[in-house]
Design an enzyme around this catalytic site. Structure first.
Site, PDB file in Angstrom:
ATOM      1  N   ARG A   1       1.396  32.945  -6.124  1.00 13.75           N
ATOM      2  CA  ARG A   1       2.440  33.966  -6.572  1.00 13.75           C
ATOM      3  C   ARG A   1       3.522  33.391  -6.739  1.00 13.75           C
ATOM      4  NH1 ARG A   1       2.828  37.981  -2.014  1.00 13.75           N
ATOM      5  NH2 ARG A   1       4.003  38.717  -3.816  1.00 13.75           N
TER       6      ARG A   1
ATOM      7  N   ASN B   1      10.682  42.452  -0.368  1.00 16.26           N
ATOM      8  CA  ASN B   1      10.071  41.226  -1.316  1.00 16.26           C
ATOM      9  C   ASN B   1      10.702  40.216  -1.276  1.00 16.26           C
ATOM     10  OD1 ASN B   1       9.172  43.955  -2.548  1.00 16.26           O
ATOM     11  ND2 ASN B   1      10.563  44.606  -4.291  1.00 16.26           N
TER      12      ASN B   1
ATOM     13  N   HIS C   1      11.550  40.231   4.954  1.00 14.63           N
ATOM     14  CA  HIS C   1      10.336  39.865   4.910  1.00 14.63           C
ATOM     15  C   HIS C   1       9.923  38.299   4.810  1.00 14.63           C
ATOM     16  CE1 HIS C   1       8.080  43.643   5.013  1.00 14.63           C
ATOM     17  NE2 HIS C   1       8.661  43.285   6.346  1.00 14.63           N
TER      18      HIS C   1
ATOM     19  N   CYS D   1      10.725  23.727   7.268  1.00 19.52           N
ATOM     20  CA  CYS D   1       9.392  22.935   8.033  1.00 19.52           C
ATOM     21  C   CYS D   1       9.209  23.435   9.571  1.00 19.52           C
ATOM     22  CB  CYS D   1      10.010  21.677   8.037  1.00 19.52           C
ATOM     23  SG  CYS D   1       8.884  20.413   9.465  1.00 19.52           S
TER      24      CYS D   1
ATOM     25  N   CYS E   1      10.515  19.655  11.782  1.00 21.20           N
ATOM     26  CA  CYS E   1      12.076  19.976  11.823  1.00 21.20           C
ATOM     27  C   CYS E   1      12.971  21.456  11.592  1.00 21.20           C
ATOM     28  CB  CYS E   1      12.863  19.039  10.741  1.00 21.20           C
ATOM     29  SG  CYS E   1      12.378  19.424   9.551  1.00 21.20           S
TER      30      CYS E   1
ATOM     31  N   CYS F   1      12.173  15.752   7.163  1.00 17.27           N
ATOM     32  CA  CYS F   1      11.555  14.853   7.916  1.00 17.27           C
ATOM     33  C   CYS F   1      10.734  14.172   7.997  1.00 17.27           C
ATOM     34  CB  CYS F   1      11.330  16.108   9.573  1.00 17.27           C
ATOM     35  SG  CYS F   1      10.330  16.740   9.436  1.00 17.27           S
TER      36      CYS F   1
ATOM     37  N   ASN G   1      10.333  56.860  -5.722  1.00 24.51           N
ATOM     38  CA  ASN G   1       9.015  56.586  -5.637  1.00 24.51           C
ATOM     39  C   ASN G   1       7.996  56.924  -6.428  1.00 24.51           C
ATOM     40  OD1 ASN G   1       6.064  55.990  -4.855  1.00 24.51           O
ATOM     41  ND2 ASN G   1       7.492  55.178  -2.867  1.00 24.51           N
TER      42      ASN G   1
HETATM   43  P1  OAD Z   1       3.091  48.959  -1.144  1.00 27.31           P
HETATM   44  O1  OAD Z   1       2.501  48.509  -2.234  1.00 27.31           O
HETATM   45  O2  OAD Z   1       2.752  49.376  -0.055  1.00 27.31           O
HETATM   46  O3  OAD Z   1       3.917  50.169  -1.303  1.00 27.31           O
HETATM   47  C1  OAD Z   1       4.790  50.059  -3.007  1.00 27.31           C
HETATM   48  C2  OAD Z   1       4.951  51.472  -3.277  1.00 27.31           C
HETATM   49  O4  OAD Z   1       5.858  51.019  -4.434  1.00 27.31           O
HETATM   50  C3  OAD Z   1       3.752  52.797  -3.540  1.00 27.31           C
HETATM   51  O5  OAD Z   1       4.657  53.775  -2.506  1.00 27.31           O
HETATM   52  C4  OAD Z   1       3.896  52.943  -4.408  1.00 27.31           C
HETATM   53  O6  OAD Z   1       3.571  54.479  -5.017  1.00 27.31           O
HETATM   54  C5  OAD Z   1       5.758  53.310  -5.358  1.00 27.31           C
HETATM   55  N1  OAD Z   1       5.243  52.287  -6.508  1.00 27.31           N
HETATM   56  C6  OAD Z   1       4.406  51.729  -7.163  1.00 27.31           C
HETATM   57  N2  OAD Z   1       4.988  51.510  -8.612  1.00 27.31           N
HETATM   58  C7  OAD Z   1       6.460  52.061  -9.280  1.00 27.31           C
HETATM   59  C8  OAD Z   1       7.612  52.116  -9.184  1.00 27.31           C
HETATM   60  N3  OAD Z   1       7.490  51.986 -10.801  1.00 27.31           N
HETATM   61  N4  OAD Z   1       8.193  53.060  -9.391  1.00 27.31           N
HETATM   62  C9  OAD Z   1       8.478  53.153  -8.335  1.00 27.31           C
HETATM   63  N5  OAD Z   1       7.420  52.930  -7.214  1.00 27.31           N
HETATM   64  C10 OAD Z   1       6.359  52.372  -6.988  1.00 27.31           C
HETATM   65  O7  OAD Z   1       4.263  47.716  -1.086  1.00 27.31           O
HETATM   66  P2  OAD Z   1       5.524  47.966   0.006  1.00 27.31           P
HETATM   67  O8  OAD Z   1       5.656  48.991   0.724  1.00 27.31           O
HETATM   68  O9  OAD Z   1       6.285  47.186  -0.905  1.00 27.31           O
HETATM   69  O10 OAD Z   1       4.635  42.465   4.020  1.00 27.31           O
HETATM   70  O11 OAD Z   1       4.758  47.174   1.438  1.00 27.31           O
HETATM   71  C11 OAD Z   1       5.552  46.656   2.373  1.00 27.31           C
HETATM   72  C12 OAD Z   1       5.176  45.501   2.752  1.00 27.31           C
HETATM   73  O12 OAD Z   1       3.732  45.590   2.653  1.00 27.31           O
HETATM   74  C13 OAD Z   1       5.335  44.074   2.159  1.00 27.31           C
HETATM   75  O13 OAD Z   1       6.859  43.495   2.335  1.00 27.31           O
HETATM   76  C14 OAD Z   1       4.698  43.171   2.877  1.00 27.31           C
HETATM   77  C15 OAD Z   1       3.474  43.846   2.487  1.00 27.31           C
HETATM   78  O14 OAD Z   1       1.526  43.558   3.293  1.00 27.31           O
HETATM   79  C16 OAD Z   1       4.579  40.752   3.328  1.00 27.31           C
HETATM   80  O15 OAD Z   1       3.623  40.391   3.276  1.00 27.31           O
HETATM   81  C17 OAD Z   1       4.590  40.922   5.643  1.00 27.31           C
END
Ligand code: OAD
Length: 235
Positions: free
Chosen positions: A60, A93, A110, A118, A121, A140, A203
């Site tokens: 990633r 993000n 996040h 680390c 340390c 460290c 969205n």
């Molecule tokens: P998701 O993958 O859960 O949701 C992505 C959202 O973006 C969905 O509601 C889609 O409809 C919308 N979407 C997709 N393409 C789009 C576009 N071009 N314009 C506008 N909206 C669009 O991602 P997150 O909500 O960010 O956490 O997920 C939350 C957390 O879950 C992340 O930070 C991550 C994940 O597990 C960790 O890794 C701790």
């Protein structure tokens, strides 16, 4: 007397970076379709198979070098620069596309892909290369301690108090490209409502928390965020 400009808090999720070429988590072909959270995104997975977890984040981190911010990231940076009131940008993000578009003071609740910390340390540091279990901490000198500076499932998001304070003091809360499935981020709209702030969701689709927002803009972030920002600044 002129009213002070509304304070705005913006919460972004993976959807804002989708048009830059980074996969979201829960959409079709999203990251959680190809990988199980239990294998790559929790402390137990790291304890069991650290190299597998490092591999996931190495890929990633490498992917980040191949993408650029899109019109939505640029529009938010423009808003931050031109809006007469405070604009707090909170992101779930782990990419750095907001910063590369020119945003400042971004709160990465996040964590960040281009940082490691680390476990021995406690030092956090920028990290652009691959990370392996054998990599020694440059601070460290100990091994098996460095991990991606990512908040995994079961861990506490970063700067939550600062975020909640900003939302409570805001007049407008906007969520962009997030599915509203991961708490506490998904609950911030309720914090905003309780504080009397207006709420807007941007969205491409309905989300788990769409019903909590006063208003909606449905469409790709590159189009809808740009239009929303233009409307605010040109009014
Ligand atoms: P998701 O993958 O859960 O949701 C992505 C959202 O973006 C969905 O509601 C889609 O409809 C919308 N979407 C997709 N393409 C789009 C576009 N071009 N314009 C506008 N909206 C669009 O991602 P997150 O909500 O960010 O956490 O997920 C939350 C957390 O879950 C992340 O930070 C991550 C994940 O597990 C960790 O890794 C701790």
């Amino acid at each position: 007397m002129q009213q002070p400009a509304t304070s705005i808090v913006i919460l972004t999720g993976a959807g804002i970076s989708a048009e830059s070429g980074l996969p979201t988590f829960r959409d079709k072909d999203g990251l959680w379709e190809g990988h199980r959270v239990e294998d790559v995104a929790c402390p137990e997975a790291f304890a069991r198979d650290p190299e597998r977890v490092q591999r996931f984040y190495n890929l990633r981190r490498a992917a980040l070098a191949t993408v650029e911010p899109n019109a939505a990231h640029h529009a938010l940076a423009r808003l931050q620069q031109a809006w007469p009131g405070r604009v707090t940008l909170v992101t779930q993000n782990v990419d750095d596309l907001h910063e590369r578009a020119g945003s400042t003071g971004v709160i990465h609740m996040h964590g960040e892909l281009r940082k490691v910390r680390c476990g021995h340390c406690g030092q956090r540091m920028e990290w652009l290369d691959e990370l392996h279990t054998s990599t020694l901490c440059p601070v460290c000198g100990r091994g098996r301690g460095l991990r991606p500076d990512i908040v995994w499932f079961g861990e506490m998001p970063l700067q939550l108090e600062v975020i909640e304070d900003a939302v409570e003091a805001s007049g407008l809360f906007v969520a962009i490209g997030t599915s509203g499935q991961v708490y506490p981020a998904a609950g911030l709209v309720q914090v905003a409502r309780s504080a009397g702030a207006a709420t807007l969701e941007i969205n491409t689709a309905q989300t788990a928390v769409s019903g909590c927002f006063d208003s909606h803009r449905v469409g790709p972030a590159s189009v809808e965020v740009r239009r929303w920002v233009a409307g605010l600044l040109d009014r």
